[in-house]
Design a protein around this motif. Structure first.
Motif, PDB file in Angstrom:
ATOM      1  N   ASP A  70      38.363  51.603  35.676  1.00 24.73           N
ATOM      2  CA  ASP A  70      39.752  51.496  35.238  1.00 24.73           C
ATOM      3  C   ASP A  70      40.668  50.988  36.336  1.00 24.73           C
ATOM      4  N   PHE A  71      40.461  51.458  37.557  1.00 23.43           N
ATOM      5  CA  PHE A  71      41.346  51.073  38.659  1.00 23.43           C
ATOM      6  C   PHE A  71      41.285  49.565  38.901  1.00 23.43           C
ATOM      7  N   GLU A  72      40.077  49.014  38.873  1.00 23.83           N
ATOM      8  CA  GLU A  72      39.915  47.585  39.131  1.00 23.83           C
ATOM      9  C   GLU A  72      40.488  46.719  38.015  1.00 23.83           C
ATOM     10  N   LEU A  73      40.758  47.325  36.851  1.00 19.12           N
ATOM     11  CA  LEU A  73      41.250  46.558  35.704  1.00 19.12           C
ATOM     12  C   LEU A  73      42.629  47.021  35.258  1.00 19.12           C
ATOM     13  N   SER A  74      43.399  47.622  36.177  1.00 20.25           N
ATOM     14  CA  SER A  74      44.675  48.241  35.809  1.00 20.25           C
ATOM     15  C   SER A  74      45.823  47.247  35.658  1.00 20.25           C
ATOM     16  N   SER A  75      45.597  45.978  36.007  1.00 22.88           N
ATOM     17  CA  SER A  75      46.631  44.953  35.834  1.00 22.88           C
ATOM     18  C   SER A  75      45.958  43.614  35.577  1.00 22.88           C
ATOM     19  N   GLU A  76      46.709  42.684  35.033  1.00 26.48           N
ATOM     20  CA  GLU A  76      46.155  41.356  34.763  1.00 26.48           C
ATOM     21  C   GLU A  76      45.734  40.674  36.061  1.00 26.48           C
ATOM     22  N   GLN A  77      46.483  40.908  37.118  1.00 23.03           N
ATOM     23  CA  GLN A  77      46.125  40.320  38.404  1.00 23.03           C
ATOM     24  C   GLN A  77      44.760  40.822  38.873  1.00 23.03           C
ATOM     25  N   LYS A  78      44.494  42.116  38.701  1.00 23.91           N
ATOM     26  CA  LYS A  78      43.209  42.683  39.101  1.00 23.91           C
ATOM     27  C   LYS A  78      42.084  42.191  38.190  1.00 23.91           C
ATOM     28  N   VAL A  79      42.388  42.077  36.903  1.00 27.76           N
ATOM     29  CA  VAL A  79      41.394  41.560  35.967  1.00 27.76           C
ATOM     30  C   VAL A  79      40.988  40.149  36.360  1.00 27.76           C
ATOM     31  N   GLN A  80      41.972  39.310  36.692  1.00 30.96           N
ATOM     32  CA  GLN A  80      41.670  37.935  37.074  1.00 30.96           C
ATOM     33  C   GLN A  80      40.862  37.892  38.361  1.00 30.96           C
ATOM     34  N   ALA A  81      41.142  38.829  39.289  1.00 31.36           N
ATOM     35  CA  ALA A  81      40.371  38.892  40.529  1.00 31.36           C
ATOM     36  C   ALA A  81      38.905  39.226  40.251  1.00 31.36           C
ATOM     37  N   VAL A  82      38.669  40.121  39.291  1.00 30.80           N
ATOM     38  CA  VAL A  82      37.296  40.454  38.895  1.00 30.80           C
ATOM     39  C   VAL A  82      36.607  39.228  38.304  1.00 30.80           C
ATOM     40  N   VAL A  83      37.317  38.523  37.427  1.00 35.68           N
ATOM     41  CA  VAL A  83      36.755  37.318  36.812  1.00 35.68           C
ATOM     42  C   VAL A  83      36.407  36.282  37.879  1.00 35.68           C
ATOM     43  N   ASP A  84      37.314  36.083  38.828  1.00 37.52           N
ATOM     44  CA  ASP A  84      37.079  35.096  39.897  1.00 37.52           C
ATOM     45  C   ASP A  84      35.854  35.480  40.730  1.00 37.52           C
ATOM     46  N   ASN A  85      35.737  36.759  41.062  1.00 36.35           N
ATOM     47  CA  ASN A  85      34.577  37.213  41.844  1.00 36.35           C
ATOM     48  C   ASN A  85      33.274  37.042  41.074  1.00 36.35           C
ATOM     49  N   LEU A  86      33.322  37.322  39.767  1.00 36.04           N
ATOM     50  CA  LEU A  86      32.128  37.137  38.940  1.00 36.04           C
ATOM     51  C   LEU A  86      31.686  35.677  38.951  1.00 36.04           C
ATOM     52  N   LYS A  87      32.643  34.776  38.842  1.00 34.65           N
ATOM     53  CA  LYS A  87      32.313  33.350  38.843  1.00 34.65           C
ATOM     54  C   LYS A  87      31.693  32.942  40.175  1.00 34.65           C
ATOM     55  N   GLN A  88      32.227  33.461  41.278  1.00 37.47           N
ATOM     56  CA  GLN A  88      31.697  33.125  42.590  1.00 37.47           C
ATOM     57  C   GLN A  88      30.283  33.682  42.784  1.00 37.47           C
ATOM     58  N   ILE A  89      30.051  34.871  42.232  1.00 38.52           N
ATOM     59  CA  ILE A  89      28.720  35.479  42.329  1.00 38.52           C
ATOM     60  C   ILE A  89      27.730  34.782  41.410  1.00 38.52           C
ATOM     61  N   GLY A  90      28.255  34.301  40.266  1.00 40.79           N
ATOM     62  CA  GLY A  90      27.391  33.641  39.292  1.00 40.79           C
ATOM     63  C   GLY A  90      26.910  34.569  38.204  1.00 40.79           C
TER      64      GLY A  90
END
Length: 299
Positions: free
Chosen positions: A102-122
């Motif tokens: 929940d903490f990592e997804l508590s704002s749209e900015q954090k959600v986008q950061a998760v998405v960006d990291n996922l893309k970089q990891i593959g």
């Protein structure tokens, strides 16, 4: 007389083709079930190595040396997706999925950061687990359904699938007497990462639940369960449950793995939250990996 009984016993066993001494070992060794490239390890098990990039590097080197081909991240531990990808490539490790909260997804900015990291990891697979308060009653569970639907739709826009990881508190009845866990997944159309330890802690049968999930089961979290020392000295009824290396506890892992395989499970993820051998999680993870390879893995 003993010889007569023994002869009759042997005759019955041969005549009816029944192995009266069948054990789980016999069952599992008749049917090798897992592609070893689909064995992963949840890095929550080795969270003590998440303090720095150097300690993560050391931990991944040990994971690779044990033989694990893949890892499941327990968040990003302060590293970027790019940094994770460099370390994973260094040790030729793939990513089965990433856990979040929940903490990592508590704002749209954090959600986008998760998405960006996922893309970089593959990786396009994100696994979410929730707190006890989300399952207190029907009203809280309905709020959780709404939240998960919104999260699921948000991540789907970026090509990320959201999965649900259970603990034991989900296995309650709704006010209508329905299974709250299965109803939750059904309402949202969400697929599962099933943790068999927590299913057993809830008093449920992992095999039966795997069969009910069917093709909704994508990840199987594998950890064994045992009985610990008394919480109150001299009171055997105060014994708690403990985490155990695979094959050293009380779960019928042969039946569990067989059912998961038959239902098309994609990933078998080893995890041990605590109670490690020699107080070292990497030792426990090696024991569990060796057990899987010896008993269930395809060549």
């Amino acid at each position: 007389m003993k010889k007569i009984y023994l002869c009759v016993f042997c005759f019955l066993e041969i005549f009816f083709c029944v192995d009266l001494f069948a054990t789980e070992s016999d069952v599992r060794n008749k049917d090798i079930l897992i592609d070893k490239n689909r064995i992963s390890v949840q890095l929550f098990s080795v969270r003590k190595y998440g303090e720095s990039k150097e300690s993560v590097d050391y931990m991944l080197s040990r994971i690779s040396k044990i033989g694990y081909p893949s890892v499941e991240l327990a968040g990003f531990w302060g590293l970027s997706g790019k940094e994770w990808r460099e370390l994973l490539d260094k040790y030729k490790l793939t990513v089965s999925a990433v856990h979040t909260n929940d903490f990592e997804l508590s704002s749209e900015q954090k959600v986008q950061a998760v998405v960006d990291n996922l893309k970089q990891i593959g990786s396009s697979r994100l696994v979410f687990a929730f707190s006890l308060t989300d399952f207190e009653d029907d009203a809280s569970r309905n709020r959780l359904v709404d939240k998960l639907i919104n999260m699921k739709n948000r991540f789907e826009r970026d090509g990320v699938e959201l999965f649900y990881h259970n603990h034991h508190f989900e296995f309650v009845k709704t006010e209508q007497g329905e299974d709250a866990y299965l109803k939750l997944l059904g309402k949202i159309g969400m697929r599962a990462e099933l943790d068999v330890y927590w299913v057993a802690r809830a008093g449920k049968d992992p095999v039966s639940l795997i069969d009910k999930l069917g093709d909704k089961l994508v990840f199987l979290h594998l950890k064994d369960i045992g009985v610990g020392r008394p919480l109150r000295p001299g009171d055997p009824f105060s014994r708690s449950f403990v985490f155990k290396e695979l094959g050293s506890g009380n779960l019928e892992l042969g039946k569990i793995v067989s059912s998961a395989s038959k239902n098309g499970c994609s990933w078998y993820v080893v995890e041990q939250d605590d109670d490690w051998a020699n107080d070292e999680p990497l030792d426990s993870l090696k024991m569990s990996f060796d057990y899987l390879i010896e008993n269930y893995a395809k060549n």
